[in-house]
Design an enzyme around this catalytic site. Structure first.
Site, PDB file in Angstrom:
ATOM      1  N   SER A 149     -38.231  10.632  55.465  1.00 28.19           N
ATOM      2  CA  SER A 149     -37.396   9.497  55.852  1.00 28.19           C
ATOM      3  C   SER A 149     -35.903   9.775  55.704  1.00 28.19           C
ATOM      4  CB  SER A 149     -37.761   8.250  55.038  1.00 28.19           C
ATOM      5  OG  SER A 149     -37.271   8.360  53.720  1.00 28.19           O
ATOM      6  N   LYS A 187     -33.421   6.790  48.689  1.00 25.11           N
ATOM      7  CA  LYS A 187     -32.881   6.115  49.860  1.00 25.11           C
ATOM      8  C   LYS A 187     -31.365   5.930  49.718  1.00 25.11           C
ATOM      9  CE  LYS A 187     -36.667   5.211  52.252  1.00 25.11           C
ATOM     10  NZ  LYS A 187     -37.483   6.170  51.521  1.00 25.11           N
TER      11      LYS A 187
END
EC number: 3.4.21.88
Length: 228
Positions: A149, A187
């Site tokens: 991701s 993230k």
């Protein structure tokens, strides 16, 4: 690696078994850990079972059996479990040790999700050597990346990220974030008012938005070791 919630739940179950002879109910666990639903307890129980700390027994009410405890819960001062969202820096030995050749030896604390959040899994016996210039003041550790991701930020599956321990992040920082006490993920951090967005660097993944009390920053990315 046990998260703080996992460790808290294991300790609560252990104390209740010692006191009452049977484990607590899921409702009691939910109340003790201040969770909003029993689904969080199910996830914590599954994580503890996968790590070999408890066993679920079939066809029995409150069917939980403690298989083992972390050494720290048994009074063994030689080991303290690495709690992903927990100890103050002055309560544990440094995570980095300087070695010859201008390099630093860091503990490779396990895997961190750069994808759908997973439980962090640790084998703190593993070490990785990184350049001295990659780390500054404070405690540091390393994590292996699982998932894709963050590929548009140059972070690929199998890479090793170097993390400086901190609970503070600025918008745009790439952080280790713990979501609701048991999901650890890598993230990009964004905060607006009382909401926190955890952004992927891959259009295939959606940005996840949480209330600020649901997210705890545990470190900030300061270096990357590419895996080829």
């Amino acid at each position: 690696m046990l998260t703080k919630k996992q460790l808290d739940l294991l300790e609560f179950i252990h104390k209740r078994v010692q006191r009452d002879g049977v484990p607590p109910s899921f409702d009691e666990m939910k109340e003790a850990l201040d969770l909003r639903s029993k689904s969080g307890i199910h996830r914590l129980i599954t994580a503890l079972e996968e790590r070999g700390f408890i066993r679920r027994l079939a066809h029995r009410a409150r069917a939980l059996e403690i298989v083992k405890l972390p050494d720290a819960m048994q009074g063994n001062s030689g080991f303290s479990p690495r709690v992903i969202d927990g100890d103050k820096p002055d309560q544990r030995p440094p995570a980095a040790m300087e070695i010859s050749g201008g390099a630093v030896e860091l503990s490779l604390m396990g895997k961190i999700a750069a994808g759908v959040p997973i439980e962090a899994v640790s084998d703190a016996n593993n070490k990785v050597h990184v350049p001295q210039s990659m780390v500054g003041q404070g405690a540091h550790y390393a994590l292996e990346v699982k998932g894709n991701s963050m590929i548009d930020a140059g972070i690929n599956e199998g890479d090793v990220v170097v993390i400086r321990e901190t609970s503070v992040a600025e918008n745009g920082d790439i952080v280790v974030a713990v979501v609701e006490g048991y999901e650890a993920t890598l993230k990009r951090f964004r905060k607006k008012d009382k909401m926190i967005a955890l952004e992927a660097a891959n259009p295939a993944y959606e940005t996840r938005v949480f209330r600020e009390e649901q997210v705890e920053v545990q470190g900030r990315l300061v270096g990357l070791i590419r895996s080829y």
